[in-house]
Design a protein around this motif. Structure first.
Motif, PDB file in Angstrom:
ATOM      1  N   LEU A  44       0.824  -1.222   0.000  1.00  0.00           N
ATOM      2  CA  LEU A  44       0.000   0.000   0.000  1.00  0.00           C
ATOM      3  C   LEU A  44       0.856   1.268   0.000  1.00  0.00           C
ATOM      4  O   LEU A  44       1.899   1.327   0.651  1.00  0.00           O
ATOM      5  CB  LEU A  44      -0.912   0.026   1.234  1.00  0.00           C
ATOM      6  N   GLU A  45       0.380   2.272  -0.724  1.00  0.00           N
ATOM      7  CA  GLU A  45       0.977   3.610  -0.660  1.00  0.00           C
ATOM      8  C   GLU A  45      -0.103   4.634  -0.976  1.00  0.00           C
ATOM      9  O   GLU A  45      -0.369   4.930  -2.144  1.00  0.00           O
ATOM     10  CB  GLU A  45       2.152   3.726  -1.647  1.00  0.00           C
TER      11      GLU A  45
ATOM     12  N   ALA B  33       0.094   7.166  14.202  1.00  0.00           N
ATOM     13  CA  ALA B  33      -1.098   7.886  14.650  1.00  0.00           C
ATOM     14  C   ALA B  33      -1.340   9.128  13.795  1.00  0.00           C
ATOM     15  O   ALA B  33      -1.695  10.171  14.305  1.00  0.00           O
ATOM     16  CB  ALA B  33      -0.934   8.275  16.117  1.00  0.00           C
ATOM     17  N   SER B  34      -1.133   9.028  12.504  1.00  0.00           N
ATOM     18  CA  SER B  34      -1.335  10.174  11.622  1.00  0.00           C
ATOM     19  C   SER B  34      -2.544   9.917  10.734  1.00  0.00           C
ATOM     20  O   SER B  34      -2.971   8.770  10.591  1.00  0.00           O
ATOM     21  CB  SER B  34      -0.106  10.342  10.733  1.00  0.00           C
ATOM     22  N   PRO B  35      -3.072  10.967  10.106  1.00  0.00           N
ATOM     23  CA  PRO B  35      -4.170  10.756   9.152  1.00  0.00           C
ATOM     24  C   PRO B  35      -3.764   9.810   8.019  1.00  0.00           C
ATOM     25  O   PRO B  35      -4.576   9.003   7.560  1.00  0.00           O
ATOM     26  CB  PRO B  35      -4.450  12.168   8.608  1.00  0.00           C
ATOM     27  N   THR B  36      -2.519   9.881   7.578  1.00  0.00           N
ATOM     28  CA  THR B  36      -2.061   8.973   6.519  1.00  0.00           C
ATOM     29  C   THR B  36      -2.110   7.529   6.992  1.00  0.00           C
ATOM     30  O   THR B  36      -2.516   6.627   6.243  1.00  0.00           O
ATOM     31  CB  THR B  36      -0.598   9.291   6.120  1.00  0.00           C
ATOM     32  N   ALA B  37      -1.698   7.316   8.231  1.00  0.00           N
ATOM     33  CA  ALA B  37      -1.712   5.950   8.762  1.00  0.00           C
ATOM     34  C   ALA B  37      -3.143   5.444   8.869  1.00  0.00           C
ATOM     35  O   ALA B  37      -3.429   4.281   8.558  1.00  0.00           O
ATOM     36  CB  ALA B  37      -1.022   5.900  10.123  1.00  0.00           C
ATOM     37  N   GLU B  38      -4.046   6.304   9.277  1.00  0.00           N
ATOM     38  CA  GLU B  38      -5.445   5.883   9.396  1.00  0.00           C
ATOM     39  C   GLU B  38      -5.998   5.523   8.013  1.00  0.00           C
ATOM     40  O   GLU B  38      -6.736   4.551   7.854  1.00  0.00           O
ATOM     41  CB  GLU B  38      -6.267   6.989  10.076  1.00  0.00           C
ATOM     42  N   ARG B  39      -5.617   6.313   6.999  1.00  0.00           N
ATOM     43  CA  ARG B  39      -6.045   6.006   5.636  1.00  0.00           C
ATOM     44  C   ARG B  39      -5.501   4.636   5.208  1.00  0.00           C
ATOM     45  O   ARG B  39      -6.192   3.838   4.589  1.00  0.00           O
ATOM     46  CB  ARG B  39      -5.524   7.088   4.698  1.00  0.00           C
ATOM     47  N   LYS B  40      -4.249   4.408   5.555  1.00  0.00           N
ATOM     48  CA  LYS B  40      -3.619   3.137   5.198  1.00  0.00           C
ATOM     49  C   LYS B  40      -4.307   1.970   5.909  1.00  0.00           C
ATOM     50  O   LYS B  40      -4.509   0.905   5.323  1.00  0.00           O
ATOM     51  CB  LYS B  40      -2.145   3.196   5.579  1.00  0.00           C
TER      52      LYS B  40
END
Ligand code: 9MR
Length: 345
Positions: free
Chosen positions: A135-136, A185-192
């Motif tokens: 994933l990216e 714990a970032s928005p990017t991590a949540e998206r991932k």
């Protein structure tokens, strides 16, 4: 050497909860006796750090060389250690010479590599990272898939293809989809995390034989939250899908910590403890592996150098292979182990 039976070791603490504990290692680690002894004392599983990667085996694409991987396999079997295979298909381990090949050529080469490697070691490995880092979110696709030569050559079915091949060639190995950055714990991590759940659902519907999610877990002290409801919810959903989890590359960067060693070591230890406690509460964890055991063998001094230039202390043993507070924190977490009912029947 009865590594698993020694009272004061991480592998014996893990074994009480039917978990494996281990480390990434490379052939040069075996030249250091203190480190080798520590590996034998503390580990029940090892992961070759690069010797099984495609680019390492195919330095010369016409002449695959398995000698370094074989050396680690013999070390493991001589010492009764399980082996986690890392990794069959990873975009960063494509042999450079294949960069210019056509999609057809790439597809054949990728399948040849998977088949040859799995056939060679079939029945000998505990588990395999069949696909690494699929994933990216930044690549902008709705399905979150990273744009790689695998995706271009096979299409989005490449994950299914890899796992079906793998399961036919080594039916006993635990087949793992390994990913980075699911733990932050970032928005990017949540998206991932959301994209990963969707991916796993999709693959499950098709019957892709993924048994386990690998969570790399390259953490940073003072950045990794101790309470992490989003990660908790994610792990719970993974478990509800019937998947187990392996923590595959755990380490704790101290680049945000003060220089004082005691403070640094305490913050790193606390990060390990809180993270493992949470994971054991929510996931069916099969194994925990750190990315190296001693601080002189970390990749983080080049990847995340400390601003004050002091060497990183991200692992469980110091440079003299002595136990640090992090070793004790991990031992405590392993002893507490998985909570009631976390095991998938
Ligand atoms: O630590 C590994 C290093 O020795 C290798 O040179 C590098 C490239 O093969 O890979 C490092 O390990 C990576 C792992 O395979 C995948 N997740 C990130 C790890 C750190 O970069």
């Amino acid at each position: 050497m009865h590594h698993g039976l020694e009272k004061s070791s991480l592998s014996s603490a893990a074994a009480r909860n039917t978990l494996l504990f281990g480390t990434g290692l490379c052939t040069s680690d075996l030249l250091s006796q203190p480190l080798t002894r520590a590996i034998l004392r503390d580990c029940s599983i090892v992961t070759p750090e690069y010797e099984l990667k495609w680019d390492a085996i195919c330095r010369d694409p016409d002449l695959p060389d398995y000698s370094a991987a074989d050396q680690l396999m013999s070390f493991a079997s001589d010492n009764n250690l399980a082996v986690h295979g890392h990794t069959l298909w990873w975009h960063e381990a494509v042999p450079p010479l294949l960069g210019t090949s056509s999609e057809d050529q790439f597809r054949d080469a990728a399948l040849d590599h998977l088949r040859a490697t799995m056939t060679r070691y079939a029945g000998q490995l505990h588990s395999w990272d069949v696909v690494n880092e699929p994933l990216e979110p930044a690549d902008g696709r709705a399905d979150g898939l990273r744009v790689t030569p695998f995706l271009s050559a096979f299409g989005p079915d490449y994950i299914e293809t890899a796992f079906r091949q793998a399961s036919a060639l080594d039916p006993k190995a635990v087949l793992v989809l390994n990913e980075m950055g699911l733990e932050y714990a970032s928005p990017t991590a949540e998206r991932k995390r959301r994209q990963m759940l969707a991916l796993l659902e999709r693959e499950k519907t098709r019957g892709t034989p993924i048994a386990c999610l690998g969570i790399q877990s390259h953490l940073t002290a003072l950045e990794q939250p101790r309470d992490h409801p989003d990660l908790r919810a994610f792990l719970r959903e993974v478990r509800a899908m019937g998947l187990s989890v392996m923590i595959t590359e755990l380490d704790v960067s101290d680049h945000l910590c003060p220089q004082d060693r005691r403070q640094r070591d305490a913050l790193v230890a606390e990060t390990y403890r809180a993270y493992l406690d949470l994971a054991f509460e929510e996931a069916d964890v099969l194994a925990v592996s750190t990315w190296g055991l001693s601080d002189d063998r970390t990749w983080l001094n080049s990847f995340r150098p400390r601003p004050d230039g002091a060497p990183q202390r991200p692992l469980l043993l110091d440079r003299a292979v002595r136990r640090k507070p992090a070793w004790h924190a991990v031992r405590d977490a392993l002893l507490n182990g998985r909570r009631a009912g976390a095991r998938i029947q």
